[in-house]
Scaffold this motif. Structure first.
Motif, PDB file in Angstrom:
ATOM      1  N   VAL A 107     -22.451   2.507 -44.649  1.00 41.49           N
ATOM      2  CA  VAL A 107     -23.644   3.013 -45.315  1.00 41.49           C
ATOM      3  C   VAL A 107     -23.490   2.776 -46.812  1.00 41.49           C
ATOM      4  N   LEU A 108     -24.483   2.087 -47.400  1.00 37.54           N
ATOM      5  CA  LEU A 108     -24.423   1.766 -48.828  1.00 37.54           C
ATOM      6  C   LEU A 108     -25.600   2.407 -49.556  1.00 37.54           C
ATOM      7  N   PRO A 109     -25.349   3.154 -50.622  1.00 36.79           N
ATOM      8  CA  PRO A 109     -26.455   3.696 -51.412  1.00 36.79           C
ATOM      9  C   PRO A 109     -27.208   2.569 -52.110  1.00 36.79           C
ATOM     10  N   GLY A 110     -28.455   2.823 -52.437  1.00 37.38           N
ATOM     11  CA  GLY A 110     -29.294   1.798 -53.045  1.00 37.38           C
ATOM     12  C   GLY A 110     -28.735   1.248 -54.335  1.00 37.38           C
ATOM     13  N   SER A 111     -28.049   2.085 -55.081  1.00 41.90           N
ATOM     14  CA  SER A 111     -27.484   1.633 -56.359  1.00 41.90           C
ATOM     15  C   SER A 111     -26.393   0.585 -56.155  1.00 41.90           C
ATOM     16  N   VAL A 112     -25.840   0.514 -54.944  1.00 37.47           N
ATOM     17  CA  VAL A 112     -24.803  -0.459 -54.614  1.00 37.47           C
ATOM     18  C   VAL A 112     -25.374  -1.618 -53.812  1.00 37.47           C
ATOM     19  N   ALA A 113     -26.266  -1.295 -52.857  1.00 37.59           N
ATOM     20  CA  ALA A 113     -26.782  -2.322 -51.953  1.00 37.59           C
ATOM     21  C   ALA A 113     -27.781  -3.245 -52.639  1.00 37.59           C
ATOM     22  N   TYR A 114     -28.877  -2.695 -53.127  1.00 31.39           N
ATOM     23  CA  TYR A 114     -29.942  -3.505 -53.726  1.00 31.39           C
ATOM     24  C   TYR A 114     -30.494  -2.817 -54.975  1.00 31.39           C
TER      25      TYR A 114
ATOM     26  N   GLY B 208     -16.881 -15.455 -55.207  1.00 37.53           N
ATOM     27  CA  GLY B 208     -18.107 -16.103 -55.678  1.00 37.53           C
ATOM     28  C   GLY B 208     -19.256 -15.125 -55.695  1.00 37.53           C
ATOM     29  N   SER B 209     -20.373 -15.544 -55.087  1.00 34.16           N
ATOM     30  CA  SER B 209     -21.608 -14.763 -55.176  1.00 34.16           C
ATOM     31  C   SER B 209     -21.916 -14.036 -53.878  1.00 34.16           C
ATOM     32  N   VAL B 210     -20.941 -13.362 -53.302  1.00 36.00           N
ATOM     33  CA  VAL B 210     -21.157 -12.618 -52.071  1.00 36.00           C
ATOM     34  C   VAL B 210     -21.425 -11.149 -52.401  1.00 36.00           C
ATOM     35  N   HIS B 211     -21.886 -10.411 -51.395  1.00 30.86           N
ATOM     36  CA  HIS B 211     -22.103  -8.980 -51.569  1.00 30.86           C
ATOM     37  C   HIS B 211     -20.761  -8.280 -51.427  1.00 30.86           C
ATOM     38  N   LYS B 212     -20.093  -8.069 -52.524  1.00 24.38           N
ATOM     39  CA  LYS B 212     -18.722  -7.594 -52.500  1.00 24.38           C
ATOM     40  C   LYS B 212     -18.611  -6.149 -52.025  1.00 24.38           C
ATOM     41  N   ALA B 213     -19.663  -5.364 -52.196  1.00 28.47           N
ATOM     42  CA  ALA B 213     -19.579  -3.958 -51.814  1.00 28.47           C
ATOM     43  C   ALA B 213     -19.387  -3.798 -50.313  1.00 28.47           C
ATOM     44  N   LEU B 214     -20.126  -4.582 -49.533  1.00 29.00           N
ATOM     45  CA  LEU B 214     -19.983  -4.500 -48.085  1.00 29.00           C
ATOM     46  C   LEU B 214     -18.615  -5.008 -47.658  1.00 29.00           C
ATOM     47  N   PHE B 215     -18.211  -6.141 -48.199  1.00 21.58           N
ATOM     48  CA  PHE B 215     -16.893  -6.689 -47.852  1.00 21.58           C
ATOM     49  C   PHE B 215     -15.792  -5.699 -48.217  1.00 21.58           C
ATOM     50  N   SER B 216     -15.886  -5.125 -49.407  1.00 21.49           N
ATOM     51  CA  SER B 216     -14.863  -4.175 -49.849  1.00 21.49           C
ATOM     52  C   SER B 216     -14.817  -2.944 -48.957  1.00 21.49           C
ATOM     53  N   ALA B 217     -15.990  -2.531 -48.467  1.00 24.79           N
ATOM     54  CA  ALA B 217     -16.030  -1.377 -47.570  1.00 24.79           C
ATOM     55  C   ALA B 217     -15.303  -1.659 -46.262  1.00 24.79           C
ATOM     56  N   LEU B 218     -15.294  -2.934 -45.856  1.00 27.62           N
ATOM     57  CA  LEU B 218     -14.639  -3.311 -44.603  1.00 27.62           C
ATOM     58  C   LEU B 218     -13.149  -3.575 -44.777  1.00 27.62           C
ATOM     59  N   THR B 219     -12.699  -3.725 -46.010  1.00 26.31           N
ATOM     60  CA  THR B 219     -11.287  -4.023 -46.268  1.00 26.31           C
ATOM     61  C   THR B 219     -10.396  -2.931 -45.674  1.00 26.31           C
ATOM     62  N   GLY B 220      -9.375  -3.354 -44.960  1.00 28.10           N
ATOM     63  CA  GLY B 220      -8.469  -2.417 -44.306  1.00 28.10           C
ATOM     64  C   GLY B 220      -8.820  -2.127 -42.868  1.00 28.10           C
ATOM     65  N   GLN B 221     -10.037  -2.482 -42.453  1.00 27.37           N
ATOM     66  CA  GLN B 221     -10.435  -2.284 -41.062  1.00 27.37           C
ATOM     67  C   GLN B 221      -9.833  -3.377 -40.191  1.00 27.37           C
ATOM     68  N   ASN B 222      -9.445  -3.011 -38.969  1.00 26.72           N
ATOM     69  CA  ASN B 222      -8.730  -3.933 -38.095  1.00 26.72           C
ATOM     70  C   ASN B 222      -9.666  -4.915 -37.392  1.00 26.72           C
ATOM     71  N   THR B 223      -9.157  -6.108 -37.159  1.00 26.89           N
ATOM     72  CA  THR B 223      -9.868  -7.073 -36.320  1.00 26.89           C
ATOM     73  C   THR B 223     -10.075  -6.460 -34.944  1.00 26.89           C
ATOM     74  N   GLY B 224     -11.265  -6.643 -34.405  1.00 30.49           N
ATOM     75  CA  GLY B 224     -11.647  -6.017 -33.143  1.00 30.49           C
ATOM     76  C   GLY B 224     -12.494  -4.785 -33.323  1.00 30.49           C
ATOM     77  N   SER B 225     -12.584  -4.285 -34.557  1.00 28.38           N
ATOM     78  CA  SER B 225     -13.322  -3.047 -34.819  1.00 28.38           C
ATOM     79  C   SER B 225     -14.822  -3.296 -34.943  1.00 28.38           C
ATOM     80  N   ARG B 226     -15.584  -2.308 -34.567  1.00 25.46           N
ATOM     81  CA  ARG B 226     -17.013  -2.205 -34.896  1.00 25.46           C
ATOM     82  C   ARG B 226     -17.133  -1.088 -35.919  1.00 25.46           C
ATOM     83  N   VAL B 227     -17.728  -1.414 -37.064  1.00 26.32           N
ATOM     84  CA  VAL B 227     -17.715  -0.476 -38.192  1.00 26.32           C
ATOM     85  C   VAL B 227     -19.134  -0.260 -38.707  1.00 26.32           C
ATOM     86  N   LEU B 228     -19.497   1.009 -38.889  1.00 24.77           N
ATOM     87  CA  LEU B 228     -20.746   1.388 -39.540  1.00 24.77           C
ATOM     88  C   LEU B 228     -20.474   1.563 -41.028  1.00 24.77           C
TER      89      LEU B 228
END
Length: 344
Positions: A310-317, A288-308
């Motif tokens: 960083v999104l460039p402006g052209s992707v974030a806002y 739907g209308s979610v911020h897919k860039a952040l979600f996609s960046a987290l794809t593949g990361q394991n449950t239990g992880s803390r993840v940093l």
């Protein structure tokens, strides 16, 4: 991560995408048996000379007994099969109570807002008849407890993964004042749920610390809450960067999953514009209308992880944001704790 949260608060939102709540599941069930009146004995059969009033007096309604413990409730302990339940029907309880049938050895269900994966069987204590069961659907159910009737959460919070628990739920903790007529639940009915707890969200990140690479925002922690600092002179990113800070060992997030998480985000000038650590974890999905860039960046990361992330402006806002006010092409840094993932 929904658009209303994106436009008004940040990247992460509150809806448990694609998951049917137990309240809706029960309300939509077509297999409930409803109320069943006991068959009359020969002495209760109406004769031609009896009046309706005399017949009603000859076939009184059995009043439910009030149980103060669940000692008489017997439940099978084979976790590979739908539980078998015997009880002194009809009965009611004046307070929601539970009985541990099998004690698991996993982590505890953290709170009444937690996400859980369960197998369950629901029985009306007035009739002794099942009205819903995940077992008939041939797969476990996943819910956010805050979306369910209050008594369900009261029975499972604090119980460990791997447990089977029987919960007797008062009508006020269930479907009063209207009941659920479509499945035979009347106002005042006590319900029984037998719940096998298969999984639940983590209370926080869990895993091995990972040293961050050079050239990234700095992340510290205060009271379990991550704090992000943009070092002076750090150049704005030109591409998305993903850096695990704590490496979890749980299920990897898939693109089609929903995620339960906590997050904090800052703009590249260091201004924090989103932080949900003071509230319940957020549930979201890349649809739907979610911020897919952040979600996609987290794809593949394991449950239990803390993840940093960083999104460039052209992707974030790329077009900026009104509330909070962010200029077009504002680069951002977010730290996300992945507490639970599930297929949609």
């Amino acid at each position: 991560m929904r658009c209303e949260r994106l436009s008004s608060r940040a990247l992460l939102g509150v809806a448990l995408g694609g998951v049917t709540t137990l309240a809706l599941l029960v309300a939509g069930c077509g297999g409930g048996s409803g109320e069943q009146s006991p068959s009359p004995s020969p002495s209760q059969t109406q004769s031609a000379s009896e009046t309706p009033a005399e017949t009603a007096e000859a076939t009184p309604t059995v009043e439910p007994a009030t149980l103060t413990t669940l000692d008489e409730l017997q439940v099978s302990d084979d976790l590979t099969a739908q539980p078998e339940v015997s009880a002194p029907y009809p009965f009611r309880v004046d307070q929601t109570m539970d009985k541990l049938i099998v004690e698991g050895s996993g982590r505890e269900v953290p709170s009444a807002t937690s996400s859980v994966q369960v197998q369950y069987l629901g029985i009306n204590a007035r009739t002794g008849e099942p009205f819903d069961a995940s077992w008939t659907k041939r797969q476990p159910a996943t819910f956010q407890l805050s979306q369910l009737i209050p008594g369900f959460a009261k029975g499972v919070v604090g119980k460990k993964v791997g447990s089977r628990v029987a919960v007797a739920i008062t009508s006020t903790d269930a479907y009063d004042p209207a009941g659920q007529p479509t499945i035979g639940i009347k106002p005042g009915d006590t319900l029984i749920f037998v719940v096998d707890i298969l999984d639940t969200e983590l209370p926080g990140p869990s895993g091995e610390p990972v040293a961050a690479a050079e050239g990234l925002p700095q992340v510290t922690e205060a009271g379990g809450v991550p704090m992000i600092t943009i070092p002076a002179g750090l150049a704005e990113p030109t591409e998305t960067k993903v850096q695990p800070l704590i490496q979890g060992t749980g299920r990897p997030l898939a693109e089609s999953d929903t995620i339960t998480s906590h997050a904090v985000c800052v703009a590249w000038d260091g201004t924090e514009y989103y932080n949900d650590y003071a509230s319940a974890p957020v549930n979201d999905a890349a649809s739907g209308s979610v911020h897919k860039a952040l979600f996609s960046a987290l794809t593949g990361q394991n449950t239990g992880s803390r993840v940093l992330v960083v999104l460039p402006g052209s992707v974030a806002y790329p077009n900026g944001n009104r509330t909070p006010s962010l200029a077009p092409n504002t680069s951002v840094a977010c730290v996300v704790d992945i507490l639970f993932t599930q297929p949609r």
